[in-house]
Design an enzyme around this catalytic site. Sequence first.
Site, short mmCIF file in Angstrom:
data_model
loop_
_atom_site.label_atom_id
_atom_site.label_comp_id
_atom_site.label_asym_id
_atom_site.label_seq_id
_atom_site.Cartn_x
_atom_site.Cartn_y
_atom_site.Cartn_z
N HIS A 184 -1.78 -5.26 1.52
CA HIS A 184 -2.92 -6.09 1.28
C HIS A 184 -2.68 -7.62 0.97
CE1 HIS A 184 -6.94 -7.13 -0.65
NE2 HIS A 184 -6.05 -7.50 -1.55
N ASN B 53 -1.89 -0.21 7.16
CA ASN B 53 -1.27 -1.55 7.66
C ASN B 53 -0.60 -2.08 6.50
OD1 ASN B 53 -3.34 -2.03 6.01
ND2 ASN B 53 -4.66 -3.01 7.38
N GLU C 99 -9.83 -10.30 -7.61
CA GLU C 99 -8.73 -8.95 -7.52
C GLU C 99 -7.78 -9.23 -8.56
OE1 GLU C 99 -9.64 -8.80 -2.62
OE2 GLU C 99 -7.63 -9.43 -3.70
N LYS D 228 0.96 -1.19 -0.26
CA LYS D 228 0.00 -0.19 -0.17
C LYS D 228 0.87 1.22 -0.14
CE LYS D 228 -3.83 -2.35 2.46
NZ LYS D 228 -4.71 -2.07 3.68
N THR E 270 -5.51 -7.73 10.26
CA THR E 270 -5.82 -6.36 9.88
C THR E 270 -5.51 -5.19 10.73
OG1 THR E 270 -7.89 -7.49 8.74
CG2 THR E 270 -7.90 -4.87 8.77
N TYR F 108 -12.61 -2.89 -3.16
CA TYR F 108 -13.06 -2.89 -1.95
C TYR F 108 -14.44 -2.75 -1.60
CZ TYR F 108 -8.22 -2.32 0.51
OH TYR F 108 -7.09 -2.63 0.74
N PHE G 150 -15.42 3.76 7.64
CA PHE G 150 -13.97 4.34 7.17
C PHE G 150 -13.71 4.17 5.66
CE2 PHE G 150 -13.98 -0.35 8.00
CZ PHE G 150 -13.43 -0.91 7.05
N1 UDP Z 1 -9.58 -0.58 7.52
C1 UDP Z 1 -9.44 0.51 8.01
N2 UDP Z 1 -10.24 0.53 9.26
C2 UDP Z 1 -10.88 -0.31 9.85
C3 UDP Z 1 -10.81 -1.85 9.07
C4 UDP Z 1 -10.23 -1.85 7.83
O1 UDP Z 1 -8.99 1.41 7.80
O2 UDP Z 1 -11.60 -0.34 10.93
C5 UDP Z 1 -8.84 -0.48 6.08
C6 UDP Z 1 -7.34 -1.57 6.34
O3 UDP Z 1 -6.37 -0.82 5.79
C7 UDP Z 1 -7.81 -2.68 5.82
C8 UDP Z 1 -8.70 -2.63 4.64
O4 UDP Z 1 -9.50 -1.51 5.14
O5 UDP Z 1 -6.53 -3.55 5.37
C9 UDP Z 1 -9.64 -3.62 4.04
O6 UDP Z 1 -10.12 -4.33 5.32
P1 UDP Z 1 -10.33 -5.85 5.48
O7 UDP Z 1 -11.55 -5.92 6.75
O8 UDP Z 1 -10.77 -6.34 4.17
O9 UDP Z 1 -9.15 -6.39 6.11
P2 UDP Z 1 -7.59 -7.21 5.13
O10 UDP Z 1 -8.24 -8.02 4.52
O11 UDP Z 1 -6.97 -5.91 4.56
O12 UDP Z 1 -6.92 -7.57 6.50
MG MG Z 2 -9.81 -7.96 2.96
#
Ligand code: UDP
Ligand code: MG
Length: 206
Positions: free
Chosen positions: A165, A162, A176, A59, A141, A99, A107
């Site tokens: 991805h 974080n 994706e 990212k 996450t 997404y 968010f």
């Molecule tokens: N995210 C965020 N706040 C939250 C949850 C998710 O900013 O409370 C962002 C974070 O960058 C995360 C992305 O949204 O990686 C996608 O969320 P997902 O639940 O798919 O998590 P991931 O698959 O990336 O672990």
């Molecule tokens: Mg995800």
Amino acid sequence: MMLQWRIFHTLCSAGREAPKSLKAGLLFPHVLSCGHRFVWHRTKTSLPDSRERTLIAVKPDGVQRRLVGQIIQRFEQRGFRLVGLKMLQASEDLLSEHYCQLRSKPFFPILLQYMTSGPVVAMVWEGHNVVKTSRTMVGHTNPAEAQAGTVRGDFSTHVSRNVVHASDSVEGAQREIHLWFQAKDLLDWDSWDQMSTSDVTTSSAS
Ligand code: UDP
Ligand code: MG
């Protein structure tokens, strides 16, 4: 089979009907929808396990912090094959599709802002159980819950920054990869150490 799939895929992307004989020879590709958009996908069974693929993306914060090399190293070291790589400034449209399941989250606008704040390095990695293994390597996450030794556990402190991805399922990965890459930009190749790292011949292997 791979060639067959490619021809089918090209015809579908061009909005053309594939010949029946070609359709019949394929192992039931299925359709996953996200919002208004429908995308054809291979089923997991249409590829050998060692050809499973996932989308990993460094990212904008990871790129800014010059973590690309370290992240690539972890996947190479683990024994996965890099089959696609590109650096790009992702558009809001692409990210909104990527997404799509999070569109209703509070968010979401901030997530789009973050993900468009700079270049992203998108990669496709291939190998046995690559989807599940890479989720473990990337970590929870929320970095506060990510184990030390994972990318997020080692390099981040906040869920909104974080670093990386990773696709969360085989079907999600196919959707994706199709969004981020054209089939022609992904290479099929065999690594010399494949027999000793991933080609499992027992039927119980998972
Ligand atoms: N995210 C965020 N706040 C939250 C949850 C998710 O900013 O409370 C962002 C974070 O960058 C995360 C992305 O949204 O990686 C996608 O969320 P997902 O639940 O798919 O998590 P991931 O698959 O990336 O672990
Ligand atoms: Mg995800």
